[in-house]
Scaffold this active site. Structure first.
Site, PDB file in Angstrom:
ATOM      1  N   ARG A 168       0.844  -1.217   0.000  1.00 45.82           N
ATOM      2  CA  ARG A 168       0.000   0.000   0.000  1.00 45.82           C
ATOM      3  C   ARG A 168       0.868   1.252   0.000  1.00 45.82           C
ATOM      4  NH1 ARG A 168      -3.079  -0.394   5.192  1.00 45.82           N
ATOM      5  NH2 ARG A 168      -3.946   1.613   4.616  1.00 45.82           N
ATOM      6  N   LYS A 187      -3.558  -6.036  13.818  1.00 50.57           N
ATOM      7  CA  LYS A 187      -2.315  -6.034  14.606  1.00 50.57           C
ATOM      8  C   LYS A 187      -2.622  -5.918  16.102  1.00 50.57           C
ATOM      9  CE  LYS A 187      -0.275  -2.576  12.402  1.00 50.57           C
ATOM     10  NZ  LYS A 187      -0.452  -2.203  11.020  1.00 50.57           N
TER      11      LYS A 187
HETATM   12  N1  URA Z   1      -1.447   2.396  10.703  1.00 55.42           N
HETATM   13  C1  URA Z   1      -1.517   1.095  10.352  1.00 55.42           C
HETATM   14  O1  URA Z   1      -1.009   0.230  11.054  1.00 55.42           O
HETATM   15  N2  URA Z   1      -2.166   0.773   9.228  1.00 55.42           N
HETATM   16  C2  URA Z   1      -2.751   1.683   8.433  1.00 55.42           C
HETATM   17  O2  URA Z   1      -3.323   1.315   7.434  1.00 55.42           O
HETATM   18  C3  URA Z   1      -2.673   3.036   8.794  1.00 55.42           C
HETATM   19  C4  URA Z   1      -2.006   3.381   9.945  1.00 55.42           C
END
Ligand code: URA
Length: 424
Positions: A168, A187
């Site tokens: 991304r 996460k």
């Molecule tokens: N922080 C993340 O871990 N992922 C994102 O997509 C945006 C900010």
């Protein structure tokens, strides 16, 4: 199943089934689907969005792409924190040790730079020797012994996000509420904390630019948290200007240390005290006001600073070697007046272009470059007065590009509030 049919379905704005998302994500992780097909699917998601159910499915699949951490081996309450990303956002570096000094355990997985926004892991790697990866056993041991550990997206945790996040970053597929929500929450859930404080940034330097989108993102992440029985608090904060005075990896570590010494910029102080108070209130099950008092005490008596040095040492970092480029451009104002606006996005892109971030996946970061702001919004500036220092290595930079990031007017403008809303 076929990836082209899945891309086509999303291009036509149709809902993807769990199995289709799973097919795309898992086969991308195991190398069967190449980057160009995954980026095409990601772009279709950016353009057409996802339903809440699709986002729940995507989050679940990302969590299941790797291991999840069982934090029951950690004694005491574990609280996590994450920011959706901005310019000059160094709060994790300050908050993680500060909150640990208050007695809350911080077991945190952080990311690298994403798009124009900086990443905690890149900042920590400005410190020579700092190890951002460790085994699960060492991670738990450090959290128990020191009270805080910050690691990168290691292979065993959410490998799908690790790979998709990096893709991304260099394919213009960052700014998407479903992708941001699933990336962050996968996460946070995989790394095990029961309570999570999220800093949702809004403004031109953030990944969402208006308050309606920030609320949507916050509510979606709270909903995902509920699915997994996690308590999530979202604090929506201003990112129409850079946070603090330092933008760039080593510079931000230096500003973090100054803040822990009690000499931080007002906005950084306000943000870490607010986010820290929510983390401590959740972790110690305390009233918010009491938690805030405790955070301020630990900032003032420098126990947060002591904990920062302990945490850096535990992860093998040598803070004494932290340094900046010797090549410095002094940026002087072209006019006299009030500093009305500092273009966070413009400055974030400049720092990225001079080597502070990545344009290609494997680009090496130059930790020594960055911008130090000498003036803040609302300050009165004289013609030819120095407004910023730019630390740069061998790259050409047009001075006008820098100057265009500072708007100076004859009337003092309104200073936007930093903390916009809290959603629980
Ligand atoms: N922080 C993340 O871990 N992922 C994102 O997509 C945006 C900010």
């Amino acid at each position: 199943m076929n990836i082209l049919e899945i891309i086509d379905k999303k291009r036509l704005n149709k809902r993807l089934e769990y199995q289709e998302i799973e097919y795309a994500v898992m086969n991308y992780v195991n190398g069967q689907i190449p980057d160009y097909q995954m980026s095409s699917l990601l772009m279709a998601i950016v353009l057409n969005g996802m339903t809440d159910e699709e986002v729940f499915d995507l989050t679940d699949i990302m969590i299941r792409s790797g291991d999840t951490i069982d934090l029951s081996a950690i004694t005491g309450q574990v609280v996590d924190k994450h920011s959706t990303g901005g310019i000059g956002d160094k709060t994790t570096l300050i908050l993680a040790p500060l909150v640990a000094a208050c007695g809350v355990k911080v077991a945190k997985m952080s990311g690298r730079g994403l798009g124009h926004t900086g990443g905690t892991i890149d900042k920590l790697e400005s410190i020579e020797g700092f190890k951002v990866e460790m085994s699960f056993e060492d991670f738990i041991k450090q959290v128990n012994d020191v009270g805080v550990a910050v690691v990168s997206q290691m292979g065993y945790l959410v490998p799908a996000d690790k790979k998709i996040y990096a893709l991304r970053d260099i394919t213009g597929t960052v700014a998407s509420i479903p992708l941001i929500a699933s990336s962050i929450m996968s996460k946070k859930i995989a790394s095990g904390a029961d309570s999570i404080v999220l800093d949702v940034k809004v403004g031109n330097g953030a990944l969402v630019n208006n308050i309606e989108d920030a609320r949507k993102l916050a509510n979606l992440m709270i909903k995902i948290g509920k699915e997994y029985d996690r308590k999530v608090i979202c604090v929506i904060t201003d990112m129409d200007r850079p946070l603090g005075r330092a933008i760039g990896n080593s510079l931000e570590v230096m500003e973090s240390i100054n803040t822990l010494r009690g000499k931080g910029p007002d906005d950084v102080n306000e943000l870490v005290i607010t986010l820290g108070a929510y983390m401590v209130a959740l972790g110690l099950q305390m009233d918010y006001k009491e938690a805030k008092k405790l955070v301020i005490t630990k900032l003032k008596n420098r126990e947060g600073l002591k904990k920062f040095f302990e945490f850096v040492k535990a992860q093998h970092g040598n803070i004494d070697t932290l340094n900046l480029s010797q090549n410095v451009i002094s940026l002087k104002s072209k006019e006299t007046g009030f500093l009305k606006r500092i273009d966070a996005l413009g400055l974030g892109n400049i720092v990225k272009d001079i080597g502070g971030g990545r344009k290609l996946k494997d680009d090496k970061i130059d930790h020594q470059v960055g911008i130090l702001l000498l003036k803040q919004i609302g300050d009165y500036v004289l013609k030819d007065e120095e407004i910023a220092k730019v630390y740069i290595n061998d790259i050409d930079l047009e001075i006008n590009r820098l100057l265009n990031c500072f708007e100076i007017t004859s009337e003092v403008g309104e200073i936007p509030s930093l903390i916009k809303e809290v959603i629980e």
